[in-house]
Design a protein around this motif. Structure first.
Motif: not given
Length: 639
Positions: A430-441
């Motif tokens: 699930x983590x590998x294929x079904x996640x996104x990451x919202x960066x501080x950016x």
């Protein structure tokens, strides 16, 4: 945590930032405007046009702009789309609302001397004489009893009004024409407090369940409010007025000190909006403050100490003094640096924030972001609409530091913990294929390398590839304390539509970004498959790091079925229909200009004489359920 740990679920969210009103995913729609269908684009433009005071909406469904009438959102959008889009998100600082960056008033120190043997002579109103009169001044009466003549050989440290070209000319400002103070009796409140009142109101109204219904199901001490900012209220009505009023020849207001406290973003919600007697707090973790408050809120729910929690933050840092401070330390994107870096004469202020691209500093912004959380059982009982769940928030400092503003190792820890926790809950796939990451950016050269390296190394450790990374500061700017709130509410929109905003202010991803296992895009992308997890990453000066795990509403529902059974969840979903209908009705009225701001100054105050106290409970007038005083000894094994 045990199997009976309460799950904190988001049942309401709201606020205002450079993209507009947050509830109903309207601000998110502005971020992905180019990827929306035509009807949603028109609705987004119409909603913003009314918010900005460009148009009014009539009950018959028509819009008015001056003497012109438009039959629907589509025809209105044809007329106002360009104006609305140009006056939202990051843009040139508006001199009508903030200050003129081309002609910023400042005072130059000078020493004036007489010419030759001739003294300096001037007249002055008697009441304007300094106290005490300087010893070197010779003061003479004039024919006018209210005026004196002064002679002096030298005037030292005279302040002369001057103007200069300000190096920073862009900011993430609320939509042009939208004035928070106009929507309630603001009584000279600082701008951050005004935005807090409107933002929290938006979140509470968005729930679709009347607040009095919610409070009737919980004890008075089962509610918590956790909100803060880091710059406090630095305009003239808050700490800014406290510091400079006397130096400008004015007087300090009786409200300057108290309204300048960063806890006002919490206290106003308790005292004038929900009348809460539950716990409250204002935790600051620099630019990760929203996640610091979120960590407090979810822990209170998971432990069972609280059943309803409001979490948020409100920051209004677009003042010349605050921007001057960040600019002096080299943190902000200046016009000159952008000219040099991009090889242009005319700077595009709308593209000043370019996370993970060639960049030269962040762009400051204002924002007010709030979420309302309940424990999973109460949400089911009330038929609340669940927008996400917050599985956990991890916080870490950086250890020893050489520079207080430089990044450090703490973020490696928080993000690694977040991914490990998600794996423990859902499994690696699930983590590998079904996640996104919202960066501080943040859009600084240092951030693009250090944060991307953290992402890439954590991805390598957990076997993740093509990890989608989103940076909403490209559009909104850096709102300091509520910045991670901007990320959280944007993530809720991504759960709903699965459109991932690209870093559209950039031409390309910088070559020094660690992106072997990351998926960074300068265009919007559609997430393929189920989107189950959003990781929220935030960093702050001094070593304040936070990483949170958001769970999609679909995955949350499957967790609730596992815990409570399909029949009970389906019963809650049926009750939810009325909740969703009420939330949509609020959204419709807000889109028409009626923001329904909650502000109850001096109303509903508790009669302390009517408080009933026994050994078993405290009963407060106006609250349905009593506060239980029956306690078990938590140290029984030690007594």
């Amino acid at each position: 945590m045990s199997a009976t740990t309460k799950l904190p679920v988001i049942v309401g969210f709201g606020g205002y930032n450079a993209a507009g009103r947050v509830s109903g995913h309207h601000a998110y729609h502005r971020l992905v405007f180019e990827s929306l269908d035509k009807a949603t684009q028109d609705e987004t433009v119409a909603n913003l046009a009314v918010l900005m005071g460009l148009a009014t909406y009539a009950p018959d469904g028509t819009y008015s702009v001056g003497e012109s009438t438009y039959t629907d959102a589509s025809t209105l959008a044809q007329e106002l789309s360009q104006t609305v889009l140009e006056n939202t998100l990051i843009r040139r600082i508006d001199p009508e609302t903030y200050f003129d960056p081309d002609k910023l008033l400042w005072q130059k120190k000078a020493t004036l001397k007489g010419s030759g043997e001739q003294a300096i002579e001037f007249t002055l109103r008697k009441r304007d004489l300094p106290e005490p009169v300087p010893a070197e001044w010779q003061v003479f009466e004039t024919d006018d009893s209210t005026v004196v003549r002064v002679q002096v050989s030298e005037l030292a440290d005279v302040k002369i009004d001057s103007y200069r070209d300000f190096p920073v000319k862009s900011a993430g400002q609320l939509p042009k024409g939208f004035k928070p103070a106009d929507h309630y009796s603001s009584r000279f409140h600082p701008r951050a407090v005004q935005m807090s009142v409107l933002g929290a109101s938006d979140a509470i109204r968005s729930i679709g369940i009347p607040w009095e219904v919610i409070t009737s199901h919980v004890t008075p001490d089962a509610i918590g409010v956790y909100s803060s900012n880091i710059m406090a209220q630095m305009d003239e009505f808050g700490a800014g007025g406290l510091l400079k009023s006397r130096l400008q020849g004015g007087r300090v207001s009786t409200k300057n000190l108290i309204l300048g406290l960063n806890s006002m973003t919490t206290d106003f919600i308790n005292a004038y909006m929900i009348g809460s007697v539950g716990s409250s707090g204002s935790t600051t973790g620099a630019c990760a403050s929203f996640l610091y408050n979120l960590a407090t809120g979810i822990e209170e729910i998971r432990s069972g100490r609280k059943r309803v929690v409001i979490v948020g933050g409100s920051e209004a840092p677009i003042t010349s003094e605050v921007i001057d401070g960040y600019s002096t330390m080299g943190a902000l994107a200046t016009e000159d640096n952008q000219r040099k870096l991009y090889g242009v004469e005319e700077v595009d202020h709308r593209r000043s924030s370019r996370p993970f691209s060639e960049n030269c500093g962040f762009t400051i912004a204002e924002s007010s972001q709030y979420v309302v959380l309940m424990d999973d059982e109460l949400a089911l009982e009330l038929g609340a609409d669940i927008h996400a769940a917050v599985a956990d928030v991890f916080l870490s400092a950086d250890g020893y530091k050489k520079s207080i503003s430089a990044p450090g190792p703490g973020n490696f820890i928080t993000l690694a913990k977040a991914v490990a926790s998600a794996n423990a809950i859902f499994g690696e796939e699930v983590t590998k294929k079904h996640s996104i990451l919202l960066a501080h950016g943040s859009s600084t050269p240092k951030n693009r390398t250090t944060e991307s390296e953290i992402f890439d190394r954590v991805a390598e450790a957990f076997g993740i590839s093509e990890w989608p990374v989103i940076a909403v500061k490209a559009f909104l700017g850096h709102s300091l304390a509520p910045a991670s709130g901007d990320q959280v509410t944007a993530a809720l929109g991504m759960f709903k539509s699965k459109i991932l905003p690209g870093i559209k202010t950039a031409d390309a991803i910088a070559e020094d970004v660690f992106a072997d296992r990351l998926k960074l895009s300068v265009t919007d992308q559609q997430f393929e498959g189920e989107l189950d997890i959003a990781f929220i990453n935030s960093k702050g000066f001094g070593g304040a790091n936070g990483s949170a795990i958001l769970i999609s509403p679909q995955r949350t529902e499957s967790m609730l079925i596992k815990r409570y059974g399909k029949e009970r969840v389906e019963e809650s979903i049926q009750r939810r229909e009325a909740t969703v209908a009420a939330a949509k009705e609020y959204d419709r009225k807000a889109a028409a200009g009626d923001l329904q701001v909650i502000y109850q100054f001096g109303e509903g105050m508790i009669d302390e004489a009517a408080i009933e106290i026994t050994q078993e409970a405290v009963k407060l007038p106006g609250f349905e359920l009593p506060i239980n005083l029956k306690k078990e000894n938590p140290y029984g094994d030690m007594i």
